[in-house]
Design a protein around this motif. Sequence first.
Motif, PDB file in Angstrom:
ATOM      1  N   ARG A  45      15.685   9.444   5.387  1.00  0.00           N
ATOM      2  CA  ARG A  45      14.484   8.844   6.522  1.00  0.00           C
ATOM      3  C   ARG A  45      15.466   8.791   7.714  1.00  0.00           C
ATOM      4  N   LEU A  65      13.482   8.674  -4.873  1.00  0.00           N
ATOM      5  CA  LEU A  65      12.799   8.867  -3.595  1.00  0.00           C
ATOM      6  C   LEU A  65      13.621   9.678  -2.887  1.00  0.00           C
ATOM      7  N   LEU A 107       8.492   3.630  -7.178  1.00  0.00           N
ATOM      8  CA  LEU A 107       7.681   2.570  -6.587  1.00  0.00           C
ATOM      9  C   LEU A 107       6.608   2.332  -7.653  1.00  0.00           C
ATOM     10  N   THR A 110       0.796  -1.253   0.106  1.00  0.00           N
ATOM     11  CA  THR A 110      -0.115   0.124   0.075  1.00  0.00           C
ATOM     12  C   THR A 110       0.733   1.190  -0.013  1.00  0.00           C
ATOM     13  N   GLY A 111       2.254   1.120  -0.008  1.00  0.00           N
ATOM     14  CA  GLY A 111       3.021   2.370  -0.077  1.00  0.00           C
ATOM     15  C   GLY A 111       4.563   1.881   0.350  1.00  0.00           C
ATOM     16  N   ARG A 112       5.173   3.174   0.475  1.00  0.00           N
ATOM     17  CA  ARG A 112       6.753   2.773   0.849  1.00  0.00           C
ATOM     18  C   ARG A 112       6.691   2.203   1.992  1.00  0.00           C
ATOM     19  N   ASP A 113       7.399   0.873   1.969  1.00  0.00           N
ATOM     20  CA  ASP A 113       7.469   0.142   3.455  1.00  0.00           C
ATOM     21  C   ASP A 113       6.111   0.046   4.134  1.00  0.00           C
ATOM     22  N   GLY A 137      -0.942   8.388  -5.043  1.00  0.00           N
ATOM     23  CA  GLY A 137      -0.503   7.177  -5.522  1.00  0.00           C
ATOM     24  C   GLY A 137       0.276   6.755  -4.060  1.00  0.00           C
ATOM     25  N   CYS A 138       1.369   6.343  -4.012  1.00  0.00           N
ATOM     26  CA  CYS A 138       2.154   5.894  -2.809  1.00  0.00           C
ATOM     27  C   CYS A 138       2.448   6.746  -1.649  1.00  0.00           C
ATOM     28  N   ALA A 139       2.089   8.059  -1.710  1.00  0.00           N
ATOM     29  CA  ALA A 139       2.329   8.969  -0.720  1.00  0.00           C
ATOM     30  C   ALA A 139       3.802   9.232  -0.714  1.00  0.00           C
ATOM     31  N   ALA A 140       4.842   8.995  -1.388  1.00  0.00           N
ATOM     32  CA  ALA A 140       6.165   9.257  -1.206  1.00  0.00           C
ATOM     33  C   ALA A 140       6.581  10.735  -1.858  1.00  0.00           C
TER      34      ALA A 140
END
Lengths: 192, 92
Positions: free
Chosen positions: B89, B81, B7, A70-73, B60-63
Amino acid sequence: MAELIAKTALDGQRPATGAGLVLATLPPGPVWSIAPFPGVDLAPVLAPLGLAFPTPGQSSSAGDLRLIWTGRDQAFLLGGAAPPGLEAFAAVTDQTGAWAGFSLSGEGGEAALARLVTPDLRLAAFPVGHVIRTALNHIPAIILREGRAGFHIRVFRSMARSAWHELAAVLERLAARQAAEQARPVPTAPVG
Amino acid sequence: MRLTCPLCGPRDRREFTYYGAGDYLSRPDPGAPAEAWDNYLHLRDNPAGPTRDLWYHDQGCAAWLLVSRNTITHEITGVELVADRKGGRDEA
Ligand SMILES: [Zn+2]
């Protein structure tokens, strides 16, 4: 504590049909968000369940359990509780009440979704078991291809009614188009 | 216009939100002189050629993404990313 009654979004909503497709709300079921802590490999915890942490756009299934990217990690566990002890390796949160779920089944579901979603969801580009996060019109959605003729769709619970409206309207339009095409007179050959 | 999220793959521009110049990743130390903060907050180059911007894949993936593009040719030359960059991070 008071007995609370669990109700899904759109509780009591009857399925919508059109163009050979059926849109229905999913029965209530747990949704757990699993976000591994940085650098942690969840394989030793997930392998005994027959699951693997999914790479982007993928899912992993074992029995009733399904782990979808569902998303990064981050992945969502559907169909059962998170295994005990997992919270030592990952941020585990219960998201059950936050998401509404729909199923779209029947031949040509990708043509219906193509009216609302920009990525290519045809079988060749989006095979069974693949999952995508994208916009359903303007609504953030998670879409899983469950089978050749079946999609599993999740949206924020607060947007359930809007998402249902969008999808049901598409079925209506596809059905109207099919009816119009069947009613069109067959062209006759010009008289020469 | 499309951006290829590392991603999610290639996606329509409407899935993304523009934030601003890639310079926002170079935040001065809290004790840095006022000029450094003035530069960070307000002063931007206006290059003819390669430049880098921050975009958010909100639909999308919220990145968070760092997008390299060329202001002359409009070519997108790279999308990475922000989380994969050094210090991008939190470390455990
Ligand atoms: Zn993305």
